[in-house]
Design a protein around this motif. Structure first.
Motif, PDB file in Angstrom:
ATOM      1  N   PRO A  47       0.840  -1.205   0.000  1.00  0.00           N
ATOM      2  CA  PRO A  47       0.000   0.000   0.000  1.00  0.00           C
ATOM      3  C   PRO A  47       0.874   1.254   0.000  1.00  0.00           C
ATOM      4  O   PRO A  47       1.821   1.360   0.789  1.00  0.00           O
ATOM      5  N   GLY A  48       0.580   2.165  -0.892  1.00  0.00           N
ATOM      6  CA  GLY A  48       1.403   3.355  -1.031  1.00  0.00           C
ATOM      7  C   GLY A  48       2.588   3.181  -1.954  1.00  0.00           C
ATOM      8  O   GLY A  48       3.335   4.139  -2.199  1.00  0.00           O
ATOM      9  N   GLY A  49       2.777   1.960  -2.478  1.00  0.00           N
ATOM     10  CA  GLY A  49       3.882   1.715  -3.388  1.00  0.00           C
ATOM     11  C   GLY A  49       3.696   2.423  -4.721  1.00  0.00           C
ATOM     12  O   GLY A  49       2.592   2.813  -5.099  1.00  0.00           O
ATOM     13  N   VAL A  50       4.802   2.575  -5.439  1.00  0.00           N
ATOM     14  CA  VAL A  50       4.829   3.386  -6.659  1.00  0.00           C
ATOM     15  C   VAL A  50       5.285   2.542  -7.840  1.00  0.00           C
ATOM     16  O   VAL A  50       6.213   1.736  -7.728  1.00  0.00           O
ATOM     17  N   PHE A  51       4.619   2.750  -8.968  1.00  0.00           N
ATOM     18  CA  PHE A  51       5.046   2.171 -10.249  1.00  0.00           C
ATOM     19  C   PHE A  51       5.437   3.306 -11.183  1.00  0.00           C
ATOM     20  O   PHE A  51       4.739   4.308 -11.280  1.00  0.00           O
ATOM     21  N   CYS A  52       6.560   3.126 -11.872  1.00  0.00           N
ATOM     22  CA  CYS A  52       6.975   4.135 -12.845  1.00  0.00           C
ATOM     23  C   CYS A  52       7.698   3.462 -14.009  1.00  0.00           C
ATOM     24  O   CYS A  52       8.676   2.735 -13.814  1.00  0.00           O
ATOM     25  N   ALA A  53       7.178   3.699 -15.207  1.00  0.00           N
ATOM     26  CA  ALA A  53       7.833   3.246 -16.433  1.00  0.00           C
ATOM     27  C   ALA A  53       8.171   4.467 -17.272  1.00  0.00           C
ATOM     28  O   ALA A  53       7.435   5.467 -17.250  1.00  0.00           O
ATOM     29  N   TRP A  54       9.258   4.378 -18.006  1.00  0.00           N
ATOM     30  CA  TRP A  54       9.623   5.493 -18.888  1.00  0.00           C
ATOM     31  C   TRP A  54      10.269   4.974 -20.159  1.00  0.00           C
ATOM     32  O   TRP A  54      10.726   3.835 -20.240  1.00  0.00           O
ATOM     33  N   CYS A  55      10.258   5.847 -21.160  1.00  0.00           N
ATOM     34  CA  CYS A  55      10.867   5.503 -22.439  1.00  0.00           C
ATOM     35  C   CYS A  55      11.464   6.752 -23.068  1.00  0.00           C
ATOM     36  O   CYS A  55      11.159   7.882 -22.669  1.00  0.00           O
ATOM     37  N   TYR A  56      12.303   6.533 -24.040  1.00  0.00           N
ATOM     38  CA  TYR A  56      12.848   7.622 -24.858  1.00  0.00           C
ATOM     39  C   TYR A  56      12.945   7.098 -26.285  1.00  0.00           C
ATOM     40  O   TYR A  56      13.178   5.932 -26.525  1.00  0.00           O
ATOM     41  N   SER A  57      12.764   7.973 -27.230  1.00  0.00           N
ATOM     42  CA  SER A  57      12.833   7.563 -28.631  1.00  0.00           C
ATOM     43  C   SER A  57      14.015   8.235 -29.296  1.00  0.00           C
ATOM     44  O   SER A  57      15.144   8.107 -28.833  1.00  0.00           O
ATOM     45  N   LEU A  58      13.780   9.003 -30.345  1.00  0.00           N
ATOM     46  CA  LEU A  58      14.879   9.550 -31.123  1.00  0.00           C
ATOM     47  C   LEU A  58      15.602  10.671 -30.393  1.00  0.00           C
ATOM     48  O   LEU A  58      14.971  11.548 -29.800  1.00  0.00           O
ATOM     49  N   MET A  59      16.916  10.637 -30.472  1.00  0.00           N
ATOM     50  CA  MET A  59      17.724  11.697 -29.898  1.00  0.00           C
ATOM     51  C   MET A  59      17.665  12.935 -30.784  1.00  0.00           C
ATOM     52  O   MET A  59      17.322  12.861 -31.965  1.00  0.00           O
TER      53      MET A  59
END
Length: 251
Positions: free
Chosen positions: A126-138
């Motif tokens: 409870p209270g935990g966090v999920f985070c996903a991220w991405c990057y594409s073209l520089m």
């Protein structure tokens, strides 16, 4: 198109990933830690060679890191407090409600399914966090960007594995099943020589698939054009990759 699993493509060049993939900004991990009421255990899913795992060690007592590719894990480094293991994203050998944070760096698009998000919900306290991220073209400068854009959108068209379109969309096409969080805007930055840029481009899964199916490296045509517009190949240039996020806490 070739149906070779993405994990096999990444594993085949695990050393290149370790050497040429850019590093995430420390401010991102500071923000993640600030969102977590507890900082005991964090999990990095599809961790690759550990580019997100190692910075988490500065904020959490224990960091777990899993990947479906043993070769990717072997390309990383052992660190105190870090436990690595082979596992699929949707089948974690961990107790329910045992994690304070789950992150997925540049990989959610391969397995953004209801089964995966259900597993995240099971694992987080409870209270935990999920985070996903991405990057594409520089982004570098207009002449270089134009060459790389053509290479990405035209030369490699049809060679990207299913799911890559989500990266191009900045994860806006993936429904967030959690109470959303909004990480502050941030980017990956680097100062790279031309050789470093070419090394990074060779880690692209579409480049590897193109080479497997056509018998030659697609960068053979791009490289002379890049050298012409780059100038001194040893002169580092500033490179920027904007980050895109999908983050939240379970309801």
């Amino acid at each position: 198109m070739n149906s070779q699993p993405v994990s096999q493509l990444f594993g085949a060049r695990a050393d290149a990933y370790a050497n040429f993939r850019p590093h995430y900004p420390p401010s991102l991990f500071n923000w993640l830690a600030d969102q977590c009421p507890r900082r005991q255990r964090a999990l990095d899913i599809a961790c690759g060679n550990g580019q997100a795992s190692y910075p988490l060690l500065e904020h959490f007592e224990q960091v777990l890191a899993c990947d479906s590719s043993l070769q990717q894990l072997q390309a990383g480094q052992n660190q105190p407090g870090l436990q690595q293991f082979v596992a699929e994203a949707t089948k974690q050998p961990l107790p329910s409600r045992s994690l304070d944070l789950i992150v997925v760096a540049q990989a959610l698009h391969w397995f953004a399914t209801p089964a995966f998000f259900a597993e995240v919900r099971r694992l987080l306290q409870p209270g935990g966090v999920f985070c996903a991220w991405c990057y594409s073209l520089m982004r570098i400068d207009s002449p270089i960007d134009a060459l790389i854009d053509h290479f990405y959108w035209q030369t490699l068209d049809g060679y990207w594995p299913t799911g890559r379109t989500s990266v191009d969309a900045g994860y806006r096409d993936i429904e967030n099943p959690f109470c959303p969080l909004a990480p502050p805007a941030s980017s990956i930055t680097a100062h790279w020589s031309l050789e470093q840029l070419l090394g990074y481009l060779r880690t692209w899964s579409a480049v590897q698939r193109y080479e497997q199916q056509n018998g030659h490296d697609p960068l053979q045509q791009l490289e002379p054009e890049l050298r012409q517009v780059w100038g001194d190949a040893k002169q580092p240039r500033f490179i920027q990759w904007p980050l895109h996020f999908l983050a939240g806490t379970p309801n």
